[in-house]
Enzyme design. Structure first.
Site, PDB file in Angstrom:
ATOM      1  CB  SER A 168      -0.869  -0.014   1.155  1.00 55.57           C
ATOM      2  OG  SER A 168      -0.115   0.118   2.486  1.00 55.57           O
TER       3      SER A 168
ATOM      4  CB  SER B 220      -1.445  -2.932   3.983  1.00 59.70           C
ATOM      5  OG  SER B 220      -0.856  -4.280   4.295  1.00 59.70           O
TER       6      SER B 220
ATOM      7  CG  ASP C 268       3.497  -4.549   9.077  1.00 55.82           C
ATOM      8  OD1 ASP C 268       4.046  -5.355   8.327  1.00 55.82           O
ATOM      9  OD2 ASP C 268       3.336  -3.400   9.164  1.00 55.82           O
TER      10      ASP C 268
ATOM     11  CE  LYS D 134      12.310  -1.900   8.949  1.00 49.26           C
ATOM     12  NZ  LYS D 134      12.983  -1.098   8.141  1.00 49.26           N
TER      13      LYS D 134
END
Length: 409
Positions: A156, A182, A296, A393
């Protein structure tokens, strides 16, 4: 009850940085996420000539509606997919010669649908090595706008980058989407664009955005729903109660819907206006669930699936093969390493109940492998990770915060 202080959303912070850079005036972002990805995005803006001031609780960005302040720049996007996909779109709206490169991990991830769309809009763009991947070079001369057809079935973020760009074009954009994963992330984008003064509309698969530009504002970043999933899953697994404040019925992030998966498995869930609470009941039921829109959080579910009383089948998540690693295969391989039966298909993962044994988790440099299987470790002492530090991250303090949670009675 344990209240967990979750850092700001990575997805919201990245979009806010783009919007602030494109806006007329100085924007203040409250409680932005400070992590490798978002710091890389801010560093990229600085390289492009934008003024970015950072303190622990607020970042201030002076926008430039006309684009980057420099005539040439070489931007390193680190591992950040939002950085590597959003910043080229931002630079394309300006004037100058801009090069973008990334880590080996990000170089493997696709860009083609986005860069082809930019070429359709007249952008002079060249991939220096593999077509459809970093590194790339843009000779920017502004964008007129017009009609586009886009396949966002891999990510997306391709659509989001173009939507964010649209108010900066001379005539706006009309984007027809042929496939989309998504989808809740696109709704985040539209809502945030409106908060910065844009006027995007959606009619089914067609997105129309006039050339309004953006206005600077003060914008508060909500806690990260994907990160919250690890603590919610931990509560469901251990029979404890966890509350995350700042994520409630008005939350932008679709990944908060992960708690509904936990509810289906037997956890008790309360979503209030400004907080969400999950309490484990001592039981996790098996289920079949489509996670296309919240992919996710797929590794989070995979990590607790062995403790369910029946098989867990996760469907429609082919796009997770194109993340920091092939998450479907990575989850299955790590579960097998723990002695759990797990099978995969092109877009699915099925996990059977079992008692995990201690083993080292192969992370593939993917932060979500570490944070997900840290939840498994709550019931399986002895699990270790080959690269525990890759959580920097998105959540540099994860091990400290999760360790504190683990140690509470």
């Amino acid at each position: 009850m344990t209240v967990i202080d979750i850092p700001g959303s990575k997805s919201v912070t990245a979009r806010a940085l783009f919007l602030a850079a494109a806006a007329d005036g100085t924007t203040t972002l409250l409680r932005p996420l400070s992590s490798d990805d978002t710091e890389g995005f801010a560093e990229g803006l600085t390289t492009l000539g934008y003024e970015v001031g950072r303190t622990p609780d607020a970042w201030r960005i002076t926008g430039r509606p006309t684009g980057p302040a420099v005539a040439a720049a070489d931007v390193y996007c680190r591992d950040g997919a939002t950085t590597g996909r959003f910043l080229p779109a931002l630079a394309a709206a300006g004037h100058g010669d801009f090069r973008f490169d990334a880590s080996p991990q990000l170089r493997r991830r696709p860009l083609g649908p986005l860069t082809e769309a930019l070429r359709t809009l007249g952008v002079d763009l060249r991939h220096e090595e593999a077509e459809g991947h970093h590194p790339l070079r843009i000779a920017a001369a502004g964008i007129k706008g017009g009609d586009l057809t886009l396949d966002a079935g891999q990510s997306s973020q391709f659509l989001t980058a173009l939507l964010l760009l649209a108010p900066l074009t001379a005539e706006g954009l009309r984007i027809t989407v042929t496939d989309l994963v998504s989808e809740p992330y696109v709704e985040i984008t539209l809502a945030m664009m409106r908060a910065f003064g844009a006027e995007p509309t959606r009619d089914g698969d067609v997105f129309t955005v006039p050339p309004t530009g953006y206005r600077a504002t003060t914008y508060a970043i909500e806690p990260d729903a994907s990160t919250s999933s690890y603590f919610f899953a931990a509560a469901a697994l251990t029979g404890r109660e966890v509350t995350v404040e700042g994520l409630g019925t008005g939350a932008l992030q679709g990944d908060l819907r992960f708690v509904e998966v936990l509810r289906r498995m037997g956890a008790r869930v309360d979503i209030a206006a400004d907080r969400t609470t999950v309490r484990g009941t001592g039981r996790l039921g098996g289920l079949t669930v489509n996670m296309r829109d919240i992919s996710d959080t797929m590794p989070t579910l995979a990590a607790i699936a062995p403790f369910a009383d029946g098989p867990v089948r996760i469907e429609d998540v082919a796009n997770t093969r194109l993340k920091e690693c092939d998450r479907l295969d990575a989850c299955a391989e790590n579960l097998r390493r723990l002695g759990i039966t797990a099978t995969t298909g092109p877009d699915r993962l099925e996990i059977h109940p079992g008692t995990p044994r201690p083993a080292e988790i192969t992370t593939y440099g993917d932060h979500r492998m570490v944070m997900s299987f840290a939840v498994t470790a709550l019931r399986t002492p002895g699990i270790t990770f080959d690269d525990p530090g890759c959580v920097r991250k998105t959540f540099p303090d994860f091990h400290h915060v999760f360790g504190a949670f683990r140690g509470r009675s």
